[in-house]
Design a protein around this motif. Structure first.
Motif, PDB file in Angstrom:
ATOM      1  N   VAL A 284      12.996  -1.468   0.575  1.00  0.00           N
ATOM      2  CA  VAL A 284      13.385  -0.934   1.880  1.00  0.00           C
ATOM      3  C   VAL A 284      12.390  -1.366   2.959  1.00  0.00           C
ATOM      4  O   VAL A 284      12.782  -1.871   4.019  1.00  0.00           O
ATOM      5  CB  VAL A 284      13.493   0.598   1.827  1.00  0.00           C
ATOM      6  CG1 VAL A 284      13.796   1.167   3.214  1.00  0.00           C
ATOM      7  CG2 VAL A 284      14.562   1.026   0.834  1.00  0.00           C
ATOM      8  N   THR A 285      11.108  -1.191   2.691  1.00  0.00           N
ATOM      9  CA  THR A 285      10.106  -1.477   3.729  1.00  0.00           C
ATOM     10  C   THR A 285      10.041  -2.963   4.064  1.00  0.00           C
ATOM     11  O   THR A 285       9.947  -3.337   5.240  1.00  0.00           O
ATOM     12  CB  THR A 285       8.724  -0.977   3.281  1.00  0.00           C
ATOM     13  OG1 THR A 285       8.418  -1.496   1.977  1.00  0.00           O
ATOM     14  CG2 THR A 285       8.690   0.544   3.220  1.00  0.00           C
TER      15      THR A 285
ATOM     16  N   LEU B 162       0.828  -1.203   0.000  1.00  0.00           N
ATOM     17  CA  LEU B 162       0.000   0.000   0.000  1.00  0.00           C
ATOM     18  C   LEU B 162       0.865   1.256   0.000  1.00  0.00           C
ATOM     19  O   LEU B 162       0.535   2.249  -0.658  1.00  0.00           O
ATOM     20  CB  LEU B 162      -0.939  -0.009   1.207  1.00  0.00           C
ATOM     21  CG  LEU B 162      -2.069  -1.038   1.171  1.00  0.00           C
ATOM     22  CD1 LEU B 162      -2.900  -0.980   2.445  1.00  0.00           C
ATOM     23  CD2 LEU B 162      -2.964  -0.827  -0.059  1.00  0.00           C
ATOM     24  N   LEU B 163       1.962   1.225   0.734  1.00  0.00           N
ATOM     25  CA  LEU B 163       2.892   2.353   0.692  1.00  0.00           C
ATOM     26  C   LEU B 163       3.468   2.528  -0.711  1.00  0.00           C
ATOM     27  O   LEU B 163       3.684   3.658  -1.163  1.00  0.00           O
ATOM     28  CB  LEU B 163       4.024   2.133   1.700  1.00  0.00           C
ATOM     29  CG  LEU B 163       3.657   2.245   3.186  1.00  0.00           C
ATOM     30  CD1 LEU B 163       4.845   1.852   4.058  1.00  0.00           C
ATOM     31  CD2 LEU B 163       3.206   3.664   3.520  1.00  0.00           C
ATOM     32  N   LYS B 164       3.694   1.426  -1.403  1.00  0.00           N
ATOM     33  CA  LYS B 164       4.229   1.497  -2.764  1.00  0.00           C
ATOM     34  C   LYS B 164       3.207   2.064  -3.731  1.00  0.00           C
ATOM     35  O   LYS B 164       3.514   2.972  -4.527  1.00  0.00           O
ATOM     36  CB  LYS B 164       4.648   0.098  -3.223  1.00  0.00           C
ATOM     37  CG  LYS B 164       5.060   0.008  -4.694  1.00  0.00           C
ATOM     38  CD  LYS B 164       5.333  -1.435  -5.093  1.00  0.00           C
ATOM     39  CE  LYS B 164       5.562  -1.562  -6.593  1.00  0.00           C
ATOM     40  NZ  LYS B 164       6.830  -0.951  -7.017  1.00  0.00           N
ATOM     41  N   THR B 165       1.968   1.549  -3.671  1.00  0.00           N
ATOM     42  CA  THR B 165       0.956   1.951  -4.650  1.00  0.00           C
ATOM     43  C   THR B 165       0.367   3.324  -4.364  1.00  0.00           C
ATOM     44  O   THR B 165      -0.013   4.044  -5.286  1.00  0.00           O
ATOM     45  CB  THR B 165      -0.182   0.918  -4.697  1.00  0.00           C
ATOM     46  OG1 THR B 165      -0.740   0.746  -3.378  1.00  0.00           O
ATOM     47  CG2 THR B 165       0.335  -0.432  -5.195  1.00  0.00           C
ATOM     48  N   ARG B 166       0.299   3.708  -3.094  1.00  0.00           N
ATOM     49  CA  ARG B 166      -0.307   4.990  -2.740  1.00  0.00           C
ATOM     50  C   ARG B 166       0.699   6.132  -2.651  1.00  0.00           C
ATOM     51  O   ARG B 166       0.399   7.259  -3.033  1.00  0.00           O
ATOM     52  CB  ARG B 166      -1.050   4.866  -1.401  1.00  0.00           C
ATOM     53  CG  ARG B 166      -2.123   3.796  -1.366  1.00  0.00           C
ATOM     54  CD  ARG B 166      -3.304   4.143  -2.270  1.00  0.00           C
ATOM     55  NE  ARG B 166      -4.284   3.086  -2.306  1.00  0.00           N
ATOM     56  CZ  ARG B 166      -5.254   2.915  -1.406  1.00  0.00           C
ATOM     57  NH1 ARG B 166      -5.336   3.728  -0.363  1.00  0.00           N
ATOM     58  NH2 ARG B 166      -6.123   1.924  -1.530  1.00  0.00           N
ATOM     59  N   LEU B 167       1.897   5.825  -2.141  1.00  0.00           N
ATOM     60  CA  LEU B 167       2.871   6.894  -1.883  1.00  0.00           C
ATOM     61  C   LEU B 167       4.171   6.726  -2.657  1.00  0.00           C
ATOM     62  O   LEU B 167       5.051   7.584  -2.561  1.00  0.00           O
ATOM     63  CB  LEU B 167       3.183   6.959  -0.377  1.00  0.00           C
ATOM     64  CG  LEU B 167       1.986   7.217   0.544  1.00  0.00           C
ATOM     65  CD1 LEU B 167       2.428   7.167   2.003  1.00  0.00           C
ATOM     66  CD2 LEU B 167       1.338   8.561   0.234  1.00  0.00           C
ATOM     67  N   GLY B 168       4.315   5.630  -3.379  1.00  0.00           N
ATOM     68  CA  GLY B 168       5.522   5.420  -4.151  1.00  0.00           C
ATOM     69  C   GLY B 168       6.738   5.048  -3.330  1.00  0.00           C
ATOM     70  O   GLY B 168       7.876   5.225  -3.777  1.00  0.00           O
TER      71      GLY B 168
ATOM     72  N   GLY C  73      -2.686  -1.248  -9.417  1.00  0.00           N
ATOM     73  CA  GLY C  73      -2.612  -1.209  -7.959  1.00  0.00           C
ATOM     74  C   GLY C  73      -3.338  -2.368  -7.312  1.00  0.00           C
ATOM     75  O   GLY C  73      -2.821  -3.002  -6.376  1.00  0.00           O
ATOM     76  N   ARG C  74      -4.509  -2.705  -7.832  1.00  0.00           N
ATOM     77  CA  ARG C  74      -5.285  -3.812  -7.268  1.00  0.00           C
ATOM     78  C   ARG C  74      -4.572  -5.148  -7.501  1.00  0.00           C
ATOM     79  O   ARG C  74      -4.564  -6.017  -6.624  1.00  0.00           O
ATOM     80  CB  ARG C  74      -6.672  -3.832  -7.894  1.00  0.00           C
ATOM     81  CG  ARG C  74      -7.664  -4.757  -7.200  1.00  0.00           C
ATOM     82  CD  ARG C  74      -9.010  -4.686  -7.868  1.00  0.00           C
ATOM     83  NE  ARG C  74      -9.495  -3.305  -7.939  1.00  0.00           N
ATOM     84  CZ  ARG C  74     -10.535  -2.930  -8.672  1.00  0.00           C
ATOM     85  NH1 ARG C  74     -11.181  -3.828  -9.417  1.00  0.00           N
ATOM     86  NH2 ARG C  74     -10.920  -1.678  -8.676  1.00  0.00           N
ATOM     87  N   VAL C  75      -3.968  -5.295  -8.668  1.00  0.00           N
ATOM     88  CA  VAL C  75      -3.238  -6.531  -8.968  1.00  0.00           C
ATOM     89  C   VAL C  75      -2.042  -6.676  -8.038  1.00  0.00           C
ATOM     90  O   VAL C  75      -1.750  -7.776  -7.534  1.00  0.00           O
ATOM     91  CB  VAL C  75      -2.784  -6.547 -10.436  1.00  0.00           C
ATOM     92  CG1 VAL C  75      -1.819  -7.704 -10.691  1.00  0.00           C
ATOM     93  CG2 VAL C  75      -3.985  -6.654 -11.364  1.00  0.00           C
ATOM     94  N   LEU C  76      -1.336  -5.589  -7.765  1.00  0.00           N
ATOM     95  CA  LEU C  76      -0.184  -5.646  -6.862  1.00  0.00           C
ATOM     96  C   LEU C  76      -0.625  -6.017  -5.446  1.00  0.00           C
ATOM     97  O   LEU C  76       0.071  -6.758  -4.747  1.00  0.00           O
ATOM     98  CB  LEU C  76       0.547  -4.316  -6.860  1.00  0.00           C
ATOM     99  CG  LEU C  76       1.371  -3.990  -8.112  1.00  0.00           C
ATOM    100  CD1 LEU C  76       1.972  -2.598  -8.012  1.00  0.00           C
ATOM    101  CD2 LEU C  76       2.473  -5.026  -8.318  1.00  0.00           C
TER     102      LEU C  76
END
Length: 348
Positions: free
Chosen positions: A145-146, A134-140, A240-243
């Motif tokens: 790292v996470t 979610l951090l990747k898809t929403r905030l890049g 995003g949904r697929v990820l």
């Protein structure tokens, strides 16, 4: 010097370069064995004998391969969608933790506890990876790292629990959880030996992932997003949904490694439950070229190297660390082979 994409790599390049990578790995291992003062051929023979030279050795190899199949599948699924899940270790421990909590705290009978522990573990692993995706898809935010940092966070959290709320009062002071009841553990496939039905579950999961990737819409979407997310988005695929779906599947698979180690082998949770299965899963997945059925073969190979190296070390007095070097070299050579399969080096 620059890299130029190869539109349609031929069979010689596609199969030959990975074979060359394996040959280079074997050559390096032979050199290291010689430097250690051992006969390379004898060393390889001892590794093979230690891995599959007897019924006990073969079953131990299968046993060691079980968590590697789960973590290898987790990495392969995620990497196929270009979701770089480096946190399979954290997801493994999350699954192990929930397995212990359900198995020891709820007091359920075995036939009900085992499937509930497995489902709880899958959910826990999925939720651990849900945050980074979610951090990747929403905030890049970079998921490398996470997910990597979550490994250390989970390790510290498990250590705190084992020194506090989950510490076994009958454990003589050792930091470990209470043991699962006997009827809440996975049965042995071969009575008297350690191989358990978690191995069969791993094979079922590998077949299931293969069917999902080759026979379902979600599998097609995962491949499309991994190959070109911009083109996939233009074609109407909700990237995003697929990820997110990919992350839930990947995290759940990694968590099953924790479930199988606790319910099938160890019986309780300790801070050293995993000697790095999550990280080794990356090697397994890359050696398999991210193919789910190839993951089974790759996991058996890696497990055989580790089990055989223990036997080889005792017989030939060669350090077992040669197995770690062998796998690290195999990964590096295979990554280079994959790169050169898709790109050619040109001047200019």
């Amino acid at each position: 010097m620059r890299l130029e994409p190869i539109p349609a790599p031929g069979a010689t390049r596609t199969l030959g370069l990975p074979a060359l990578a394996i040959a280079a790995t074997v050559a390096l291992a032979a050199l290291l064995a010689a430097l250690a003062g051992a006969n390379p051929l004898q060393t390889f023979g001892l590794i093979v004998k230690g891995a599959v030279g007897s019924r006990f050795a073969t079953l131990e190899t299968l046993n060691r391969a079980t968590p590697l199949i789960f973590t290898g599948l987790a990495v392969a699924v995620a990497f196929r969608a270009k979701l770089w899940n480096i946190g399979a270790e954290a997801q493994l421990y999350a699954g192990a933790l929930v397995t212990v909590v359900i198995g020891t705290q709820l007091g359920l009978p075995g036939p009900l506890a085992i499937p509930l522990m497995a489902l709880g573990a899958i959910l826990a692993g999925a939720l651990v990876l849900l945050g980074p995706v979610l951090l990747k898809t929403r905030l890049g935010v970079d998921e490398v790292v996470t997910t990597l940092l979550l490994n250390f966070i989970m390790a510290l959290f498990i250590s705190w629990l084992l020194e506090g709320p989950l510490k076994d009062p009958m454990g003589m002071g050792w930091p470990k959880s209470p043991a699962l009841p006997r009827d809440a553990r996975l049965p042995r496939i071969v009575e008297g030996l350690r191989l358990h039905w978690g191995f069969a579950l791993a094979l079922i999961c590998a077949a299931g992932v293969w069917l999902l990737q080759t026979r379902t819409t979600l599998g097609y979407e995962i491949r499309a997003v991994g190959q070109n997310p911009q083109a996939a988005r233009f074609a109407g695929i909700p990237v995003g949904r697929v990820l997110v779906k990919t992350a839930l599947l990947s995290g759940g698979l990694a968590a099953l490694a924790g479930f199988s180690e606790v319910a099938g082998l160890k019986g309780n949770l300790t801070s050293d439950l995993s000697p790095g299965f999550g990280y080794t899963g990356i090697v397994v997945a890359m050696l398999a070229l991210l193919h789910p059925l190839g993951v089974v073969v790759s996991a058996l190979f890696v497990a055989g190297i580790f089990v055989g190296a223990d036997s080889m070390s005792r017989a030939a007095e060669v350090p077992t660390y040669i197995a770690d070097i062998l796998l690290a070299a195999a990964l590096l050579f295979m990554v280079l082979a994959i790169l050169l399969t898709r790109f050619r080096v040109v001047r200019g």
